[in-house]
Scaffold this motif. Sequence first.
Motif, mmCIF file in Angstrom:
data_model
loop_
_atom_site.group_PDB
_atom_site.id
_atom_site.type_symbol
_atom_site.label_atom_id
_atom_site.label_comp_id
_atom_site.label_asym_id
_atom_site.label_seq_id
_atom_site.Cartn_x
_atom_site.Cartn_y
_atom_site.Cartn_z
ATOM 1 N N ASP A 51 1.581 59.875 54.713
ATOM 2 C CA ASP A 51 1.713 58.695 53.864
ATOM 3 C C ASP A 51 3.177 58.271 53.755
ATOM 4 O OD1 ASP A 51 0.950 56.674 52.050
ATOM 5 O OD2 ASP A 51 1.487 57.973 50.379
ATOM 6 N N ARG A 52 3.374 57.042 53.300
ATOM 7 C CA ARG A 52 4.723 56.521 53.080
ATOM 8 C C ARG A 52 5.425 57.323 51.982
ATOM 9 N NH1 ARG A 52 3.248 51.947 52.488
ATOM 10 N NH2 ARG A 52 3.979 50.923 54.391
ATOM 11 N N GLY A 53 6.708 57.630 52.187
ATOM 12 C CA GLY A 53 7.463 58.367 51.183
ATOM 13 C C GLY A 53 8.872 58.675 51.657
ATOM 14 N N SER A 54 9.579 59.460 50.888
ATOM 15 C CA SER A 54 10.932 59.895 51.242
ATOM 16 C C SER A 54 10.873 61.268 51.906
ATOM 17 C CB SER A 54 11.812 59.960 49.995
ATOM 18 O OG SER A 54 11.305 60.919 49.081
ATOM 19 N N PHE A 55 11.938 61.609 52.641
ATOM 20 C CA PHE A 55 11.989 62.929 53.267
ATOM 21 C C PHE A 55 13.425 63.445 53.227
ATOM 22 C CE2 PHE A 55 12.891 59.983 56.722
ATOM 23 C CZ PHE A 55 13.959 60.585 57.363
ATOM 24 N N SER A 56 13.537 64.754 53.315
ATOM 25 C CA SER A 56 14.827 65.434 53.388
ATOM 26 C C SER A 56 14.853 66.309 54.623
ATOM 27 C CB SER A 56 15.070 66.294 52.137
ATOM 28 O OG SER A 56 15.082 65.491 50.970
ATOM 29 N N ILE A 57 15.992 66.319 55.324
ATOM 30 C CA ILE A 57 16.164 67.085 56.557
ATOM 31 C C ILE A 57 17.016 68.317 56.266
ATOM 32 C CG2 ILE A 57 17.164 67.058 58.865
ATOM 33 C CD1 ILE A 57 14.796 65.379 58.898
ATOM 34 N N PHE A 58 16.592 69.454 56.827
ATOM 35 C CA PHE A 58 17.352 70.693 56.710
ATOM 36 C C PHE A 58 17.587 71.238 58.115
ATOM 37 C CE2 PHE A 58 15.127 70.112 52.753
ATOM 38 C CZ PHE A 58 16.091 70.411 51.791
ATOM 39 N N GLU A 59 18.843 71.391 58.471
ATOM 40 C CA GLU A 59 19.231 71.918 59.777
ATOM 41 C C GLU A 59 20.127 73.132 59.580
ATOM 42 O OE1 GLU A 59 21.164 68.602 61.586
ATOM 43 O OE2 GLU A 59 19.323 67.826 62.487
ATOM 44 N N SER A 60 19.867 74.172 60.366
ATOM 45 C CA SER A 60 20.669 75.407 60.302
ATOM 46 C C SER A 60 20.727 75.967 58.892
ATOM 47 C CB SER A 60 22.086 75.145 60.828
ATOM 48 O OG SER A 60 22.036 74.664 62.171
ATOM 49 N N GLY A 61 19.665 75.780 58.157
ATOM 50 C CA GLY A 61 19.577 76.348 56.820
ATOM 51 C C GLY A 61 20.282 75.553 55.745
ATOM 52 N N VAL A 62 20.805 74.362 56.052
ATOM 53 C CA VAL A 62 21.504 73.560 55.043
ATOM 54 C C VAL A 62 20.940 72.142 55.059
ATOM 55 C CG1 VAL A 62 23.618 74.919 55.150
ATOM 56 C CG2 VAL A 62 23.333 72.941 56.661
ATOM 57 N N PHE A 63 21.214 71.419 53.991
ATOM 58 C CA PHE A 63 20.774 70.039 53.860
ATOM 59 C C PHE A 63 21.545 69.153 54.835
ATOM 60 C CE2 PHE A 63 21.593 65.887 51.815
ATOM 61 C CZ PHE A 63 20.310 65.387 51.801
ATOM 62 N N ALA A 64 20.824 68.241 55.539
ATOM 63 C CA ALA A 64 21.468 67.392 56.539
ATOM 64 C C ALA A 64 21.356 65.911 56.231
ATOM 65 C CB ALA A 64 20.870 67.660 57.922
ATOM 66 N N GLY A 65 20.433 65.486 55.370
ATOM 67 C CA GLY A 65 20.316 64.065 55.047
ATOM 68 C C GLY A 65 18.942 63.723 54.537
ATOM 69 N N GLN A 66 18.802 62.468 54.139
ATOM 70 C CA GLN A 66 17.540 61.975 53.605
ATOM 71 C C GLN A 66 17.216 60.622 54.219
ATOM 72 O OE1 GLN A 66 18.334 62.093 49.322
ATOM 73 N NE2 GLN A 66 16.855 63.755 49.115
ATOM 74 N N GLY A 67 15.951 60.243 54.126
ATOM 75 C CA GLY A 67 15.524 58.951 54.645
ATOM 76 C C GLY A 67 14.158 58.587 54.117
ATOM 77 N N LEU A 68 13.622 57.484 54.645
ATOM 78 C CA LEU A 68 12.306 56.987 54.253
ATOM 79 C C LEU A 68 11.362 57.034 55.441
ATOM 80 C CD1 LEU A 68 13.342 53.892 52.099
ATOM 81 C CD2 LEU A 68 12.657 56.154 51.296
ATOM 82 N N LEU A 69 10.109 57.280 55.142
ATOM 83 C CA LEU A 69 9.088 57.450 56.168
ATOM 84 C C LEU A 69 7.949 56.484 55.902
ATOM 85 C CD1 LEU A 69 7.727 60.798 57.493
ATOM 86 C CD2 LEU A 69 6.117 59.220 56.445
ATOM 87 N N ASP A 70 7.601 55.680 56.917
ATOM 88 C CA ASP A 70 6.412 54.838 56.851
ATOM 89 C C ASP A 70 5.203 55.643 57.305
ATOM 90 O OD1 ASP A 70 7.543 52.526 55.844
ATOM 91 O OD2 ASP A 70 8.122 51.779 57.814
ATOM 92 N N PRO A 71 3.985 55.176 57.001
ATOM 93 C CA PRO A 71 2.804 55.947 57.410
ATOM 94 C C PRO A 71 2.797 56.244 58.905
ATOM 95 C CG PRO A 71 2.167 54.220 55.883
ATOM 96 C CD PRO A 71 3.612 54.002 56.194
ATOM 97 N N ILE A 72 2.521 57.494 59.246
ATOM 98 C CA ILE A 72 2.434 57.935 60.639
ATOM 99 C C ILE A 72 1.023 58.463 60.862
ATOM 100 C CG2 ILE A 72 3.415 59.395 62.428
ATOM 101 C CD1 ILE A 72 5.949 59.603 60.828
ATOM 102 N N HIS A 73 0.286 57.798 61.727
ATOM 103 C CA HIS A 73 -1.089 58.186 61.998
ATOM 104 C C HIS A 73 -1.128 59.226 63.113
ATOM 105 C CE1 HIS A 73 -2.701 55.021 59.420
ATOM 106 N NE2 HIS A 73 -1.745 54.250 59.908
ATOM 107 N N PRO A 74 -2.229 59.945 63.245
ATOM 108 C CA PRO A 74 -2.326 60.948 64.317
ATOM 109 C C PRO A 74 -2.080 60.318 65.690
ATOM 110 C CG PRO A 74 -4.111 61.244 62.752
ATOM 111 C CD PRO A 74 -3.410 59.990 62.358
ATOM 112 N N GLY A 75 -1.241 60.988 66.492
ATOM 113 C CA GLY A 75 -0.910 60.509 67.821
ATOM 114 C C GLY A 75 0.281 59.587 67.880
ATOM 115 N N GLU A 76 0.811 59.163 66.749
ATOM 116 C CA GLU A 76 1.960 58.259 66.738
ATOM 117 C C GLU A 76 3.268 59.033 66.814
ATOM 118 O OE1 GLU A 76 0.594 54.237 64.375
ATOM 119 O OE2 GLU A 76 1.649 55.798 63.270
ATOM 120 N N LYS A 77 4.303 58.343 67.323
ATOM 121 C CA LYS A 77 5.636 58.896 67.415
ATOM 122 C C LYS A 77 6.570 57.963 66.653
ATOM 123 C CE LYS A 77 8.783 60.848 70.888
ATOM 124 N NZ LYS A 77 9.053 60.984 72.344
#
Length: 735
Positions: free
Chosen positions: A469-495
């Motif tokens: 579903d649509r919402g916000s996300f947070s990225i964690f790389e190498s065990g630390v916080f890397a950034g945030q962004g917004l996500l639109d709905p992603i259906h199965p099979g989509e990239k």
Amino acid sequence: MRHALALLCALSVTCAIAQQPAPITKSSLVANALATPATVKDLPVHQVVLYKNGIGYFEHSGAITGNQQVAIDFTSEQLNDVLQSLTALDSKDGKVSAVSYNSTMPIDQQLKTLALGLPDYPPTIAVYHALRGQRVEVTGAGTPLTGRLVNIEFRRETDKNGATSEDHHFLIVATDSGALRTAELTDSVSVRMIDPSLQKQFADYLGIIASTQNQQVRHLTLEDRGEGQRELRVSYISGVPVWKSTYRIVFPRDSTSNAILQGWAVVDNTIGSDWDNVQLSLVAGAPQSFIQPLSQPLYLRRPEIAISTTAMTTPQTHEAAEMNQMQVVPNMVKMGMDAAPPASVGVAGMQGIGSGSAGGVIGSLFSNAPPVTVSSGYGGNSGGGMRRIGSGVYDVTSALTQGDVNTNTFDDFFQYNLAQPVTIHKNESAMVPILQENLPAERVTLWSQSERTPFRAIWLENTSKLTFDRGSFSIFESGVFAGQGLLDPIHPGEKRLLSYAADQPIRVKQHPEEGKREIRSVSITTRGLVKKTYAAESRMTYDAINSAEDPRVVVIEVQRRPNRNLSPECKAAETAPSLYRFRLPVASHQTASLLFADEGPEYEYWQINEDIDQVVPLQRLSEEVPALQDKLKPLYSAQQSIIEMKARLHELEQKSTSLTSDETRARENLTALKGNDAAKRFVEELNQAEDNLQSTQKEIAALTEKEKAAVESLRQTLLTVDIAWNSPAATPAAQ
């Protein structure tokens, strides 16, 4: 003591008799239906379905026995939704005979029932005006005063410094002795109402004001009548806070191609009831919903009709009829209508769904509705391969059936079903997990024409059967916080590309290049409308510069233009409705280039006008398309002739102006030398000038007619012209 013991024995015998099962007869059923329901029982929330448009579907269920009253509390705002959508289903032959709630008359209507005439928020002056004419006792302003309140007024007071104020209030009281006394209202003065009925009215007024503070809680009571133990389900919709999605994307230290996507939903319980072990579903859809103030009494304005009156007439006398004329008096027949007895009206009513996986019987909530058998009951599986949920939405069979959460898609939205019950107390919020998947994710740098700052991004592919579903996300790389962004709905099979941080070591520069432009078609239609179609190619080079210590994959986004396609030499990694995406690997401290080229038709429009010099454009068009030279030559030759005639007319008009000037000058000289021998020479000049002027004017007239005829001829030619040419290399799209 003996009386109390006897009474206790009598009560014991009565209770023992009441506990023995009585035979079920018709009279007992009637008595049971008319009996007073038992103690009010709370019905707990069993299922909750929350939607993205701010409404929720709620289902209460519980066991009831015999005649039972069930109560559910709401706020006034929630009650409006409940009255629109309330459904009560009894699992057996019981029926809901009544649904009641505490009504709230608007406060202005309640205050109209009192004689005081005070509004909801009365000022001080209004309170004392309401007491005018009433007996009061005034103390604290010297000698106590007892009498009727005449009025309250403002008075302007001037102090010793000459300052004037108008904030002094004075009561005028007519005492029992008949004297008028005045008392200033200060903080130490008290006014007491003596009349008990007036005191009661004022207390009622304050009671109405106080009762409005408790109108936010509305008690809904359902009376269910029946026999034995049954299950009652009550469902409704209500406005709720929108549930929110939030995600965590974690890259494990030992993985470079996959990421863990963890999804959470933020849910708020504001309906006033605890959610204890409820089945929670979250729907990412927005079914149409609206609010009507059904819980508020509605008062309509009735028209006021004046009472009709009959005008009084002056008495008159009338002459009598002749005696020999027969007078016929018809018999007066009293007409009436026999009132037919009212026909009994059957109510189909609502029907309850029996529980059980094998199906059940719908029992009518009203006694005159026959039972209907259905193929599946609540929570059961029907033969059609679909599973029904409480919200009335059906799930597809291809959805996941194992795990903590599964999603079901239907129509244009989807839902998350939590397998484990959820507990959220009233006026509390919670985060509930909705998914956790291991997905392919490529880390890239995103550059777009619409946003020139390069961004760190991931190219996430949804290989699961879940819809994100649509919402916000947070990225964690190498065990630390890397950034945030917004996500639109992603259906199965989509990239999907998800950007989350600026990528400062990357720069992208653009260099335009010269493209090709070839003519594909020409058409000249009625009235000389020229349309030229070209096959045009635009070329742009993008240079990506990587100043980082590690290599990058730069994704370059280029806007798609209408009616244009990529050139064969360009291959996009991904095509979106409004843009192309190209992958460009760039090594550390290196520069890589990408050539973008698209092609498509370009159009030119112009109008051939017989009165405008367009010889050069027509000649260029014939040179650009030699095949049209024979068809275009008559057009620009005719226009060339018209232009030459216009130029000749201009010369003749200038000559005519000069000759007119010479004639005027000769005539003036002749007038000045009248009677002189030298005048003969000016006479000859005047005659010659007149002859030249007449000859020039005749030539102008003839040439003007010729020019008009040429223009009209060209106009008629343009009305019938129809020229079309297509290049052998042209495609239907380019034409």
